[in-house]
Enzyme design. Structure first.
Site, PDB file in Angstrom:
ATOM      1  CE  LYS A 212      24.336  14.935 -28.435  1.00 50.24           C
ATOM      2  NZ  LYS A 212      23.337  14.231 -27.301  1.00 50.24           N
TER       3      LYS A 212
ATOM      4  CB  SER B 236      32.345   0.071  -6.098  1.00 46.58           C
ATOM      5  OG  SER B 236      32.004   1.336  -6.523  1.00 46.58           O
TER       6      SER B 236
END
Length: 345
Positions: free
Chosen positions: A205, A153
Site C-alpha cells: 500500500k 515520449s
C-alpha cells in the site's frame, strides 16, 4: 465644530487614491508576467468562448480548401493548466474540441498536428492518440504530425496516431519509455530522529511513498506496472513504424532521445521539414492542389501568423542545447502516476 469642514479634501483624496491603486495593481500584474508583452482587458468579456477560425496563411490557388493547425504543447495531462487570473485549459479537452471543429468544417481537408511537448501522463497521452485515430477513421481527413523543438515520449506517442510524421532536423524526439518517479526521504528523517509509521491494509500500500524505502517486492510490483505500459508504447511504435528492423527498433526504443535527422535515419519518422513541408504532405494526402492554413482559437486570442500560439503557462517546458529544464511549477503540479515523459534535471 463643522464636521464636514474637511469633507471636500477627503473626497479629492479619494478621487486620486482609486486610480493610484489601479496603477499599482497593474504594475504588480505586469511584474508577474515577466518580460513578455502583457494585455489587460477591462470590461465585459464575451460569454461565448466557442472556438473561432482565422486564416493565417493564404494561397491564391486554394479554391476554398483549408488545412487546420492543431497544437499539442507543454505537459500532456488531463487537467487544467494554471494561468494568470484564469484557470487555464485542459489540453486533452482542447485537442478533442479542435478535432471536432475540423471534423465538422467542410472546408478543412486535412490537419497538421503541431507537437511541442516532452510528454505527460500515460493515460492522457493514450487518450489523445485515440482521439486522433478516431478523427482519421471517422472523417477520412489526413493528419500530418509536425514535431517542433521537442516531441519526446508522450509527445512522440501522440504523433504515432498521424498518417505521417515530419520533424525539423533539430527536433528532440524519441524517449520511448515509461517512468514512475519516486523519492525517499527516510534516511534524512532518520538522522533527525523522525520515523514514519504507516498503518496500511497491505504490504504494497505504501510502495513508492517518500517516507519509506521500497523493498524488493514493492519494487517488483511497480516494475511490472512500468513494463505493462512500456509494452503498450512499443505496440504503438511497431504498428506505426512496421518497416523498422528489430535491431534498430530495440535501439530507438530504449529510452534515449535523438534528433529529427537521426530519427529519419532510423525510420522513426517519415521526413524532415518545416510547417510548409508538412502542409505539402497534408494537401497531397487530401488530394487537393493547395490550401489555406487556419487556426482555431478563443475569441480574444491574438492570431496573426501560423506560428501564433497561446501564451506560455506555468507548466511550460524550456529547452536548451544540453537539457530539458522543467520548471518548479510543472513538477509541483504533476500528479502521482506513470508517465511517458522526458525530463532531465
Amino acid at each position: 465644530m463643522d464636521r464636514n469642514k474637511h469633507a471636500p479634501h477627503r473626497r479629492c483624496a479619494s478621487r486620486w487614491l482609486t486610480p493610484l491603486v489601479f496603477v499599482a495593481a497593474a504594475a504588480w500584474l505586469a511584474a508577474l508576467s515577466g518580460c513578455g508583452p502583457t494585455t489587460f482587458v477591462v470590461g465585459v468579456t464575451p460569454g461565448d468562448q466557442r472556438l473561432k477560425k482565422t486564416v493565417v496563411a493564404r494561397d491564391e490557388k486554394a479554391g476554398g480548401s483549408q488545412v487546420a493547425i492543431i497544437d499539442v504543447s507543454g505537459l500532456i495531462a488531463n487537467a487544467e493548466r494554471r494561468g494568470l487570473l484564469r484557470s487555464g485549459e485542459n489540453p486533452v479537452a482542447t485537442l478533442q474540441e479542435k478535432l471536432a471543429e475540423a471534423a465538422a468544417d467542410r472546408s478543412v481537408v486535412a490537419v497538421i498536428l503541431r507537437i511541442n511537448s516532452p510528454g505527460g501522463t500515460v493515460t492522457a497521452s493514450d487518450v489523445m492518440h485515440r482521439e486522433i485515430e478516431r478523427f482519421r477513421l471517422q472523417t477520412g481527413k489526413p493528419v500530418v504530425a509536425l514535431m517542433m523543438d521537442v516531441a519526446a515520449s508522450g509527445g512522440y506517442y501522440v504523433a504515432l496516431a498521424a498518417d505521417e510524421m515530419v520533424a525539423h532536423p533539430t527536433t528532440i524526439t524519441g524517449s520511448v519509455g515509461v517512468i514512475v518517479q519516486t523519492i525517499s526521504v527516510e534516511p534524512a528523517l532518520a538522522r533527525l530522529g523522525v520515523r514514519a509509521d504507516a498503518i496500511k491494509s497491505g504490504s504494497n500500500k505504501d510502495a513508492g511513498s517518500p517516507l519509506s524505502t521500497m523493498d524488493a517486492a514493492q519494487r517488483a510490483t511497480l516494475q511490472a506496472l512500468v513494463d505493462d505500459f512500456y509494452e503498450r508504447f512499443l505496440d504503438r511504435v511497431r504498428d506505426a513504424r512496421p518497416s523498422v528492423d528489430p535491431a534498430t527498433m530495440a535501439e530507438a526504443t530504449d529510452g534515449r532521445v535523438y534528433s529529427g535527422t537521426k530519427a529519419l535515419e532510423m525510420g522513426m519518422i517519415d521526413g524532415l521539414g518545416d510547417l510548409y513541408a508538412a502542409l505539402g504532405r497534408a494537401v497531397g494526402r487530401a488530394g487537393v492542389a493547395s490550401a489555406d492554413l487556419v487556426l482555431y482559437h478563443r475569441p480574444l486570442d491574438y492570431v496573426a501568423s501560423p506560428y501564433a500560439q497561446a501564451p506560455a503557462s506555468a507548466n511550460a517546458a524550456q529547452v536548451n542545447l544540453l537539457q530539458l529544464n522543467v520548471d518548479a511549477g510543472l513538477l509541483a503540479d504533476m500528479p502521482a502516476g506513470a508517465y511517458y515523459l522526458w525530463v532531465m534535471p
